[in-house]
Design a protein around this motif. Structure first.
Motif, short mmCIF file in Angstrom:
data_model
loop_
_atom_site.label_atom_id
_atom_site.label_comp_id
_atom_site.label_asym_id
_atom_site.label_seq_id
_atom_site.Cartn_x
_atom_site.Cartn_y
_atom_site.Cartn_z
N VAL A 167 0.70 -1.16 -0.27
CA VAL A 167 -0.23 -0.07 0.14
C VAL A 167 0.79 1.12 -0.08
O VAL A 167 0.45 2.28 -0.52
CB VAL A 167 -0.87 0.20 1.11
CG1 VAL A 167 -0.56 0.56 2.42
CG2 VAL A 167 -2.23 0.37 0.66
N TYR A 171 0.37 4.91 -2.10
CA TYR A 171 -0.10 6.00 -0.92
C TYR A 171 -0.19 7.43 -1.39
O TYR A 171 -1.57 8.04 -1.24
CB TYR A 171 0.50 6.05 0.21
CG TYR A 171 0.01 6.69 1.57
CD1 TYR A 171 -1.28 6.30 1.86
CD2 TYR A 171 0.58 7.76 1.97
CE1 TYR A 171 -1.88 7.05 2.89
CE2 TYR A 171 0.03 8.55 2.88
CZ TYR A 171 -1.32 8.23 3.39
OH TYR A 171 -1.99 8.83 4.45
N ALA A 202 -12.43 4.25 4.46
CA ALA A 202 -10.92 4.54 3.84
C ALA A 202 -10.70 3.60 2.57
O ALA A 202 -10.09 4.15 1.51
CB ALA A 202 -9.74 4.66 4.87
N ALA A 205 -10.71 3.89 -1.52
CA ALA A 205 -9.58 4.27 -2.18
C ALA A 205 -8.51 3.50 -2.52
O ALA A 205 -7.79 3.64 -3.34
CB ALA A 205 -8.96 5.69 -1.44
N VAL A 206 -8.52 2.33 -1.54
CA VAL A 206 -7.17 1.60 -1.74
C VAL A 206 -7.59 0.51 -2.83
O VAL A 206 -6.72 0.18 -3.89
CB VAL A 206 -7.12 0.52 -0.24
CG1 VAL A 206 -6.01 -0.31 -0.63
CG2 VAL A 206 -6.83 1.38 0.61
N VAL B 167 4.38 5.58 5.09
CA VAL B 167 3.06 5.06 5.73
C VAL B 167 2.87 3.29 5.41
O VAL B 167 2.41 2.60 6.23
CB VAL B 167 1.96 5.60 4.82
CG1 VAL B 167 1.23 5.03 3.78
CG2 VAL B 167 0.78 6.10 6.05
N TYR B 171 1.08 0.31 8.12
CA TYR B 171 -0.29 0.05 7.52
C TYR B 171 -0.95 -0.98 8.32
O TYR B 171 -1.91 -0.83 8.71
CB TYR B 171 -0.06 -0.18 6.21
CG TYR B 171 -1.46 -0.24 5.32
CD1 TYR B 171 -2.23 0.90 5.53
CD2 TYR B 171 -2.09 -1.41 4.85
CE1 TYR B 171 -3.53 0.81 4.71
CE2 TYR B 171 -3.07 -1.48 4.30
CZ TYR B 171 -4.13 -0.23 4.18
OH TYR B 171 -5.17 -0.36 3.63
N TRP B 178 -7.96 1.92 12.44
CA TRP B 178 -9.14 2.10 11.54
C TRP B 178 -10.30 1.21 12.02
O TRP B 178 -11.33 1.40 12.06
CB TRP B 178 -8.95 1.63 10.08
CG TRP B 178 -8.09 2.83 9.21
CD1 TRP B 178 -7.94 4.14 9.65
CD2 TRP B 178 -7.58 2.51 7.80
NE1 TRP B 178 -7.53 4.90 8.55
CE2 TRP B 178 -7.15 3.76 7.60
CE3 TRP B 178 -7.43 1.49 7.00
CZ2 TRP B 178 -6.65 4.23 6.38
CZ3 TRP B 178 -6.88 1.63 5.65
CH2 TRP B 178 -6.32 3.00 5.47
N ILE B 198 -12.87 11.57 2.62
CA ILE B 198 -12.56 10.35 3.32
C ILE B 198 -11.26 10.36 3.93
O ILE B 198 -11.00 9.38 4.90
CB ILE B 198 -13.28 9.14 2.48
CG1 ILE B 198 -12.25 9.10 1.33
CG2 ILE B 198 -14.67 9.31 2.26
CD1 ILE B 198 -12.69 7.75 0.35
N ALA B 202 -9.90 9.20 7.47
CA ALA B 202 -8.86 8.14 7.77
C ALA B 202 -7.56 8.49 8.37
O ALA B 202 -6.92 7.78 8.92
CB ALA B 202 -8.40 7.70 6.38
#
Lengths: 405, 405
Positions: A167, A171, A202, A205-206, B167, B171, B178, B198, B202
């Motif tokens: 990820v 990012y 969230a 978006a990933v 990040v 994660y 989250w 969003i 997040a």
């Protein structure tokens, strides 16, 4: 009928679905265009049976995508899976079998996203004594990766990744998507509310981020200096219940690319119908009910037993009635599954005619089921053989970030 | 008085704030305990002036944290900055000067988070012609990193990171946070609503994640096999407006650590008051109004001009009145700034007595301002000299992931 990114149930009316979602059905002209760019280039002998039989039946911008292919602009495929169980079933195989064909047919790179993060956010557990099970989903990624690799993708052109690992590379684009989408929007699309955990808000978006080539600076060789300016177009093969993610993506896509992008940044989509569960042609197959599915780990005996005992029959109640009226092919699971997995068009047609009329070689449910059992036993056995050869080291290689463009 | 993570305005009543936030004021007993673990270990000659003068005035679990230090359990410091402008001002320096002292005083590792992602999500722009300015915030990280490095941290024990770069490593913990926090909760804490993007929803998890040592597997050497079981405790020095992030963090912290964590996973906090703007002792200094702040790039002449023209005076209107009644030190910016930056306690006391009574060496605003100008000219000149020596290569080294434990 309920079709959302998180639930599929009831009898599916695919025409209504296309209308409701605002996608387009794949018409013969478009199939010809696709044939020209695939079969016409000598990479595959004919269109995949999923296309010949209208199983991949709907699309967004597939015509525009083929237009860029025609102009020899770069494109890549993006598909994925949420690793919710160690054992994948036949329904899970559908998009991967088709994607494998598309990759070969278009000769293009492919990225495969494993959304272990999503599965944890939606289905993860926490107990005071044992903590959470995030690692469980990470390990499912590895297990499922074996099955995916066994589908026969081109190693040189395929990058398989776990969100939990990769990820960070996406990012910057995730931030761009986050900034472009409001909470109201995702609540509306996915049915979230104030009680939803913030990861659910969230996450879309990933799943959106791999639609942009700039999420793969190394993998697609889209250097950071010209990331925005890439002309790389993206085609996403998926079951139609995943469309909401990409409607959201397409709405904000222009914010992630330069002016020169042939599709204005929007990923193109090609949607499949659902693979029906054994009990009947409604909803989609699920891993949670073991008798509703054939798993890729099932033995030949399992397969035979499940099909014989559980596959919903469209045949009539007595021999006489069946021979007089024939079976209802639309609701007959054995026949429907043959449409997915029997490659030979002539044989499928012959079976349909015979079974549908109750006359000839395949007049009865038992005979059609026996044919299906054989097809699936072969398919699953071959899959298991290929999967057994996929070592940990092999998985590591497929999942290592490297240039595949 | 408004104090949230996004707005500070009005006259600040710090006792009320402590009560409202539910933190604790730092009492003499606690200061003694801190002194024992710092001065008492011979690492620093005395408590920092920010502690001696009650500028860092509030805390959460500082006593428990010092208890673990006493037992020689590992601890680290975590602070950060949102890089919203290339030029940092004196107010920005306060937490870093204090953190630099804490690192030396406690002899511990330090992680510094640059929230370039946050600044983009909250203040970024997008235009159809030029795209977005995410890269702008990434480059501010590098600019600000020079100023931070110039504060004199211990390179061997300090890891400076940009969210946009790092990040991915955090994660798994971000997903855990989250999952543990609902949208209602962040909306309540930060005042977001359905129209918020969003990313804002997040982001609090991204700022929370560095509170857990397991977000730094390499940096703190917390190997993945025992990440949950680390006993590493975390202390966060910050201005009190950042407390809401860490209240949220502390509420769910137990879900990210094993049973053995000395603080149940909760980061300890030590809060500062705000550095007042030139125009008066309300709110906090802001970069957006250049005349309200002294920047670390200001020339000696700039500093002199700004202090003389803009620093709000608590002195009386005429020489006679001033000499009769003296100045109101509470609202006098020059005096308040001396409390932050004049190291010598005796001199500060002498200035306060003289100016507050209108008699003696520092009877007038002009004299006190002149003293402040000198202090700040020296401070800023020394800072600029150190900053000039920080090369790109140097920044890269501080920001490279490496063991600092």
């Amino acid at each position: 009928m309920v079709v959302t990114a998180y639930e599929v149930s009831g009898k599916i009316d695919y025409s209504k679905l296309v209308e409701k979602f605002g996608s387009k059905t794949i018409e013969p002209d478009l199939l010809k265009k696709l044939e020209a760019q695939t079969v016409g280039k000598g990479r595959v002998p004919k269109l995949h049976r999923f296309l010949r039989r209208n199983i991949f039946f709907s699309h967004r911008d597939l015509d525009a995508l083929l237009g860029t292919v025609e102009k020899k602009k770069p494109m890549y495929l993006y598909t994925g899976r949420g690793p919710s169980s160690a054992a994948m079933h036949l329904g899970h195989l559908v998009p991967f079998l088709f994607t494998q064909w598309l990759q070969k047919a278009l000769g293009c790179p492919l990225v495969i996203q494993m959304t272990d993060d999503e599965k944890f956010l939606f289905k993860g557990t926490y107990t005071d004594s044992d903590g959470d099970n995030l690692q469980h989903f990470a390990s499912l990624t590895t297990e499922n990766a074996r099955d995916i690799i066994a589908c026969g993708f081109d190693f040189e052109k395929t990058f398989l990744f776990s969100d939990l690992d990769y990820v960070g590379r996406m990012y910057p684009n995730i931030c761009r998507i986050w900034k472009a989408v409001t909470t109201n929007t995702v609540n509306g699309i996915f049915g979230f509310d104030g009680t939803s955990n913030i990861g659910k808000i969230a996450f879309p978006a990933v799943q959106a981020a791999p639609s942009f080539a700039s999420s793969f600076p190394t993998v697609l060789g889209v250097g950071s200096d010209k990331r925005r300016d890439t002309e790389y177009a993206c085609l996403i093969p998926c079951a139609i219940d995943q469309d909401p993610y990409f409607r959201m993506t397409r709405d904000i896509a222009h914010k992630l690319v330069g002016k020169g992008h042939p599709l204005g940044g929007k990923p193109a989509l090609i949607h499949s119908k659902f693979f029906p569960p054994l009990q009947g042609a409604e909803g989609k197959m699920s891993s949670s009910d073991t008798n509703s599915a054939i798993f890729l780990t099932d033995t030949p005996k399992d397969i035979e037993r499940k099909i014989k005992q559980h596959a919903f029959s469209g045949g009539k109640d007595t021999k006489e009635l069946q021979q007089e009226h024939g079976a209802d092919l639309e609701v007959d699971v054995a026949y429907q599954w043959l449409r997915f997995f029997l490659e030979d068009d002539d044989e499928l047609e012959a079976i349909g005619k015979s079974y549908g009329s109750g006359k000839g070689e395949f007049w009865s449910t038992g005979l059609v089921k026996a044919r299906l059992v054989k097809v699936l036993q072969d398919l699953v056995a071959q899959h298991q053989e290929r999967r057994a050869k996929v070592t940990d080291e092999e998985v590591r290689k497929w999942m290592s970030e490297r240039f595949i463009g």
